[in-house]
Design an enzyme around this catalytic site. Structure first.
Site, short mmCIF file in Angstrom:
data_model
loop_
_atom_site.label_atom_id
_atom_site.label_comp_id
_atom_site.label_asym_id
_atom_site.label_seq_id
_atom_site.Cartn_x
_atom_site.Cartn_y
_atom_site.Cartn_z
N THR A 261 0.86 -1.19 0.00
CA THR A 261 0.00 0.00 0.00
C THR A 261 0.89 1.23 0.00
O THR A 261 2.08 1.15 0.30
CB THR A 261 -0.86 0.11 1.28
N ASP A 262 0.31 2.39 -0.29
CA ASP A 262 1.04 3.62 -0.02
C ASP A 262 0.94 3.89 1.48
O ASP A 262 0.24 3.18 2.22
CB ASP A 262 0.49 4.78 -0.85
N PHE A 263 1.63 4.91 1.94
CA PHE A 263 1.76 5.20 3.37
C PHE A 263 0.38 5.29 4.03
O PHE A 263 -0.40 6.18 3.70
CB PHE A 263 2.52 6.51 3.54
N GLY A 265 -2.11 3.68 3.56
CA GLY A 265 -3.16 3.60 2.54
C GLY A 265 -4.31 2.68 2.90
O GLY A 265 -5.46 2.96 2.56
#
Ligand code: BGC
Length: 702
Positions: A261-263, A265
């Site tokens: 995932t992104d940060f 996310g």
């Protein structure tokens, strides 16, 4: 290491631990590594921390070794951590921001940038970089355009491919190679109104024709990881969008590696109001085959319960963990958990003079000369220069996303000019004597732009003009009848009407560690500028998105007297500086296009050539661009699409013949089902120095 055996010996908690990524601060409190994102206390206990699978961002070989040692001492199965970080345009040797790099139209430079970045980062024990960013963007309000390669899918795809190959080479276990995590899958570059993290509302046609190409080429080049994007797509956050993450990414594009995932996310799915709580977000994440959750705790706090409730299966977890273990094995971590982290190598390689020299060579192809009235540039020797503007004495020229780059080691424009023997007066705009000072100089250089931190993540803007307080400097100088050269430092296309008064404009972007040395070499003619824009510069922010490969519309503006056509009452349709545009100190004249046949079938190719003559006395690079227009098709197609380009050095008074080979592949288009289509009929081939000034010829496809 037999990873199947390893997997079978792991407890469920140990498996889930592999699926979380934490910032280093969880291991060493005094880590000074900057982590970008909304960091907050995750409330994990030590047992959980010592099952973690990977770390986000570390500062040095010493820090990496300390964390890895501590971790291995405390973890039962001693599965080494992977260290990941954002090495976007250099580690400590900083290269031009990716948008500038793409203006070189020389993807070999992307490869070189990635190579050196990997060599340096690997000395500090970094295994994975969150790069390249394959997000196409047509919206300069979005601050992250600096991280991408512009508005054209073909060019962007070539650059992402080269970057991935540069980071990884053929084997990520070898010294000096790191794995590439392409980001942010998918559509992140198209937030509504250019506001970062905002909703994305995109047709499937646009997804397949325009936005997916960059990721596709990165995956084909072998990128080991894919990061999901923050945005929604068809109303569902991409991170938990099964259609995109499973059907499109894994099944259609055949991606077999690790997804992350992104940060934060996965947690943010709750803010999107698509999951009620972390437990539900975890279910959605597992179903979307998201392997690693970055910096939040939906998985680690909920998966045990979710399995016992039979909401998810152990098989799903095993598959994810297997992908992570496979990556660890490919990185050679089981035999060498400290990889190539080495303080001696750090001293030797990081920001070495060789690397800095390479950074300068790379930067020399990236600046774009937008204007050069009466050939005021290159500067003649011995001129007395007045230097005005916020960038006259600024060292912060690395550009955003260069957290390891030390701006204070950079030289200022003033220093670079004086080192080259120029007599330079810095003019303080607030000084009342400015007119007097100006009267004593031959030429004025205005060093203007936006602060490097004005572009990047969460740096969206609605005003893309330079502020009055900067522009006034140009007007002042013009009033004193001085020639003005404006040098621009910025991370996104700007609206430049208010600097039209300048006699010359050099778009320098942020060129990294060697920004100002490179600029001075261009201003003085040691380097002949050759960069061409890869994103259109609008005339007005209200035109956005304005990009070269638009459709014609049903009412194209062909007849200016007809008010019922597609146009603005108060602004032209075209951008101020179009895609592909850039000047040189040389002068190139294009001949007519020659083709070896007028008809083409699925089986054969067609040879296309054009003569380009350098009519000046200065040798230079020219970027010859080939576009194609599909005259009639079932789906409305763009006015033109870039299909090929060649960058070629042409000596003074020499004519070079540039050749291209086209095949049916160049004529296909994608439909909303991602099928490649073609119909028989006429195609126009257009070749020229930029997307608006083109010669053309027609061919027939049967
Ligand atoms: C950014 C990513 C980055 C990640 C880790 C996020 O906020 O969107 O591009 O890779 O942080 O630093």
């Amino acid at each position: 290491m037999n990873i199947n055996k390893l997997l079978s010996s792991m407890t469920l908690e140990e498996k889930i631990g592999q699926m979380i990524q934490l910032p280093p601060r969880n291991f060493i409190i005094d880590s000074d590594t900057d982590v970008i994102g909304n960091e907050y206390d995750l409330g994990l206990d030590l047992d959980q921390i010592y099952t973690t699978g990977s770390i986000l961002g570390i500062g040095s070989a010493t820090e990496m070794k300390e964390i890895q040692t501590k971790y291995l001492e405390s973890s039962r199965l001693k599965i080494p951590l992977i260290f990941m970080a954002d090495i976007v345009h250099g580690y400590e040797t900083i290269f031009p921001i990716p948008l500038a790099l793409s203006c070189s139209w020389n993807e070999k430079l992307a490869f070189d940038t990635a190579r050196i970045s990997a060599v340096e980062a690997a000395t500090s024990g970094i295994h994975v970089t969150f790069a390249p960013m394959a997000d196409l963007s047509r919206d300069p309000r979005w601050g992250r355009v600096l991280e991408g390669f512009g508005e054209d899918t073909y060019l962007l795809s070539r650059f992402t491919e080269s970057m991935v190959k540069g980071f990884q080479q053929n084997d990520v276990s070898l010294k000096g190679n790191i794995a590439s995590c392409v980001k942010h899958f998918v559509g992140y570059g198209a937030p509504i109104a250019g506001r970062d993290y905002n909703t994305v509302d995109m047709s499937k046609l646009s997804l397949y024709q325009d936005y997916i190409g960059g990721y596709k080429s990165a995956i084909e080049a072998g990128a080991k990881l894919v990061m999901s994007s923050f945005n929604t797509f068809d109303g569902i956050p991409v991170t938990v969008n099964e259609n995109l993450m499973v059907e499109v990414l894994r099944e259609k594009l055949g991606f077999e590696g690790v997804t992350i995932t992104d940060f934060d996310g996965l947690n943010q799915v709750i803010a999107h109001r698509v999951a009620e709580n972390q437990r539900e977000a975890a279910v959605l994440g597992v179903k979307a085959k998201i392997d690693i959750e970055m910096a939040s705790t939906c998985y680690i706090d909920n998966i045990v319960q979710l399995i016992s409730d039979q909401r998810i299966s152990i098989k799903e977890i095993d598959e994810a963990v297997m992908r992570i273990l496979r990556l660890k094995s490919q990185l050679g971590l089981f035999s060498n958990p400290f990889s190539f982290a080495n303080e001696e190598d750090e001293k030797l390689l990081v920001r070495s003079s060789n690397h800095l020299e390479n950074a300068k060579e790379i930067a020399s192809e990236c600046a774009v000369l937008l204007k050069n009235e009466k050939q005021i540039l290159p500067l003649k020797e011995g001129l007395k220069i007045a230097l005005i503007g916020p960038f006259a004495t600024e060292t912060k020229t690395n550009g955003a996303w260069s957290w390891r780059g030390n701006n204070y080691k950079n030289v200022t424009l003033f220093e670079a000019l004086t080192t080259n023997g120029y007599n330079v007066d810095i003019i303080d705009y607030l000084n009342e004597q400015i007119e007097d000072q100006l009267s004593k100089v031959d030429v004025v250089i205005c060093a203007l732009g936006e602060h490097q931190d004005d572009s990047g993540e969460a740096k969206s803007k609605v005003n893309l003009e330079l502020p009055d307080r900067q522009v006034k400097w140009i007007d002042f100088a013009k009033k004193s009848n001085k020639k003005v050269i404006t040098v621009l430092y910025n991370g996104r296309p700007l609206v430049l009407n208010n600097i039209d008064n300048s006699d010359a404009i050099l778009e320098a972007w942020f060129l990294g560690s060697k920004t100002n040395e490179t600029i001075v070499d261009i201003l003085t003619g040691k380097i002949n500028p050759s960069g061409k824009l890869t994103m259109s510069f609008p005339r007005h922010v209200g035109q956005i998105p304005v990009y070269y490969n638009q459709l014609t519309t049903g009412r194209p503006r062909l007849d200016q007297s007809n008010p019922y056509t597609s146009f603005y009452l108060d602004c032209g349709n075209t951008p101020k500086y179009s895609f592909g545009f850039g000047l040189s100190y040389s002068n190139f004249i294009y001949g007519n296009i020659l083709i070896n046949k007028k008809y083409m079938t699925k089986k054969d190719t067609i040879q296309v050539s054009i003569d380009v003559k350098n009519t000046s006395s200065i040798g230079g690079y020219e970027i010859v661009q080939l576009y194609i227009r599909d005259e009639v098709s079932i789906i409305a197609r763009p006015e033109k699409e870039l299909k090929r380009y060649k960058k070629i050095w042409i000596d003074p008074n020499i004519t070079e013949t540039i050749q291209f080979t086209l095949s049916v592949k160049d004529l296909y288009y994608k439909n909303p089902k991602d099928e490649s289509k073609i119909e028989s009929g006429v195609f126009t081939i257009l070749i020229g120095p930029n997307s608006t000034n083109l010669h053309s010829t027609k061919i027939n496809f049967q």
